[in-house]
Design a protein around this motif. Structure first.
Motif, PDB file in Angstrom:
ATOM      1  N   GLU A  83      42.678  28.084  26.777  1.00 31.89           N
ATOM      2  CA  GLU A  83      41.353  28.547  27.216  1.00 31.89           C
ATOM      3  C   GLU A  83      40.469  27.397  27.710  1.00 31.89           C
ATOM      4  N   VAL A  84      39.776  27.678  28.793  1.00 33.37           N
ATOM      5  CA  VAL A  84      38.840  26.701  29.368  1.00 33.37           C
ATOM      6  C   VAL A  84      37.485  27.392  29.513  1.00 33.37           C
ATOM      7  N   ILE A  85      36.455  26.812  28.908  1.00 36.71           N
ATOM      8  CA  ILE A  85      35.124  27.426  28.949  1.00 36.71           C
ATOM      9  C   ILE A  85      34.334  26.897  30.155  1.00 36.71           C
ATOM     10  N   ILE A  86      33.743  27.838  30.880  1.00 33.98           N
ATOM     11  CA  ILE A  86      32.891  27.486  32.034  1.00 33.98           C
ATOM     12  C   ILE A  86      31.678  28.440  32.064  1.00 33.98           C
ATOM     13  N   PRO A  87      30.621  28.077  32.787  1.00 33.93           N
ATOM     14  CA  PRO A  87      29.524  29.042  32.958  1.00 33.93           C
ATOM     15  C   PRO A  87      29.913  30.134  33.949  1.00 33.93           C
ATOM     16  N   SER A  88      29.349  31.336  33.753  1.00 33.03           N
ATOM     17  CA  SER A  88      29.574  32.376  34.755  1.00 33.03           C
ATOM     18  C   SER A  88      28.783  32.028  36.027  1.00 33.03           C
ATOM     19  N   THR A 122      28.357  28.447  24.418  1.00 40.96           N
ATOM     20  CA  THR A 122      29.531  27.580  24.616  1.00 40.96           C
ATOM     21  C   THR A 122      30.144  27.257  23.253  1.00 40.96           C
ATOM     22  N   ILE A 123      29.281  26.910  22.313  1.00 35.84           N
ATOM     23  CA  ILE A 123      29.767  26.554  20.978  1.00 35.84           C
ATOM     24  C   ILE A 123      30.383  27.778  20.282  1.00 35.84           C
ATOM     25  N   GLU A 124      29.725  28.919  20.445  1.00 33.39           N
ATOM     26  CA  GLU A 124      30.261  30.159  19.835  1.00 33.39           C
ATOM     27  C   GLU A 124      31.663  30.502  20.351  1.00 33.39           C
ATOM     28  N   LYS A 125      31.910  30.188  21.617  1.00 34.93           N
ATOM     29  CA  LYS A 125      33.193  30.596  22.225  1.00 34.93           C
ATOM     30  C   LYS A 125      34.355  29.673  21.853  1.00 34.93           C
TER      31      LYS A 125
END
Ligand code: PLP
Length: 377
Positions: A83-88, A122-125
């Protein structure tokens, strides 16, 4: 006595780049030398100067900011479905490189105060499958990155800092683009410095640097093995001519930042009392706004109507990004978590930016503000 302003009727483009004398001299030097492709002294020089400016050890110049993100992510060697987190709320480039590499994009909504990705979300995800976060700075302010960086370090999550819109910006006294494992930049004509098209990846990690250089050049082998390729690479090289332009631009970075501040602060002072819009302040707790562009959110007016009216007066504007979860192709692929991202949707529905390029003049800003105020009654 106040000088009477002459307001021109000419078309005002949303961006006009500024080309200095140095770029012209450098380009002529390139042309005379015959080194016009991606070999030649200016590529190395641009990488060295730009990485030094951003307090990084290594730079790898590429043909655009999208390519920079792509090889940055690929260099991390993540596994399928990591998984890679990014802004929508960003340009499509980030999610595209995640998808192309077989990774899983995890979106976060925006922060109402600064239009960046929400730090809390971001931290939650973050979970055990999270292997990278692309921290993307949007428009004027940097993401308040401290907490994310600390958690990422503890959990060994890689950070790519997308600083395409933040050249010259500081976060807590350090340059944006000097944080995380890798940082990426774009030198498109509307960026703080331009090479026409162009981009760069910066890092302090020698192993990543070597991999990035290989990825941008089709993973050619060395010596006798030149035509043996040991990975899937790309031809993402930046030319010597483009790098020559970049070197010239970088020489003028102080002037460029000053001009961005001048344009942004002038808009701010002229528009701060307009009750029909929301604009960003020149400063927050962490940083000074250096205004990549001057954006605004409409409170009650229709965005398309206002943008059309401005265009009728010869004033070009640009819509804010359409969030990733609203994109036709992303919906079709059906790869996202079923979540809502109301703040990024609101940014898209209500937001656009005014002409804010380096060529924007004082008289143009007066005309734009006057016209906008008239439309927003
Ligand atoms: C935040 C961000 N990242 C990446 C890019 C992609 O850069 P390029 O247009 O050079 O591919 C952009 C372009 O505007 C951007 O705004």
């Amino acid at each position: 006595m106040k000088k009477k302003l002459k307001l021109s009727n000419k078309f005002i483009p949303v961006n006009t780049p500024k080309i200095f004398r140095q770029e012209k001299l450098n380009v002529m030097d390139c042309l005379k030398s015959g080194w016009i492709s991606s070999q030649g002294k200016y590529v190395d020089l641009f990488e060295k100067k730009f990485s030094k400016y951003n307090n990084r050890l290594y730079g790898v110049a590429v043909c655009n900011g999208t390519a920079a993100l792509e090889i940055a992510l690929k260099s991390l060697n993540l596994k399928k479905n990591d998984e890679v987190i990014i802004p929508s709320f960003t340009i499509i480039s980030s999610i595209l490189c995640i998808i192309k590499l077989g990774l899983k994009p995890i979106l976060v909504d925006s922060d109402l105060n600064n239009w960046n990705m929400s730090v809390e979300q971001t931290i939650e995800k973050i979970n055990t499958k999270t292997k990278a976060i692309i921290i993307t700075h949007i428009y004027g302010y940097p993401v308040e990155m401290n907490k994310i960086l600390k958690i990422a370090k503890k959990k060994k999550i890689k950070i790519i800092e997308d600083a395409a819109e933040m050249i010259g910006q500081n976060y807590m006294g350090k340059k944006c683009g000097s944080f995380g494992d890798l940082s990426t930049f774009s030198f498109y004509a509307n960026k703080h410095i331009t090479t026409g098209e162009g981009g760069m990846v910066l890092t302090n990690n020698k192993r990543l640097y070597i991999k990035l250089r290989s990825l941008r050049n089709l993973c050619f082998g060395v010596g006798d093995n030149r035509f043996n390729h040991d990975d899937i690479g790309y031809n993402y090289r930046l030319t010597n001519i483009q790098s020559a332009i970049g070197c010239g631009q970088l020489k003028n970075i102080k002037w460029i930042i000053k001009k961005k501040l001048y344009v942004g602060n002038m808009y701010y002072n002229l528009l701060k009392s307009n009750k029909n819009i929301i604009i960003q302040k020149p400063q927050n707790k962490y940083s000074k706004n250096i205004y990549w562009v001057f954006g605004l959110l409409l409170k009650k007016h229709n965005k398309r109507y206002v943008m059309k009216k401005l265009l009728d007066h010869g004033i070009e504007t640009r819509s804010f990004f359409k969030p990733m979860h609203m994109q036709t192709i992303i919906k079709k692929l059906n790869i996202l978590e079923k979540n809502k991202y109301p703040i990024s949707e609101n940014l898209y529905n209500k937001g656009f930016y005014l002409p804010s390029g380096l060529g924007t003049t004082r008289n143009q800003i007066y005309k734009i503000v006057k016209t906008l105020n008239k439309i927003l009654v």
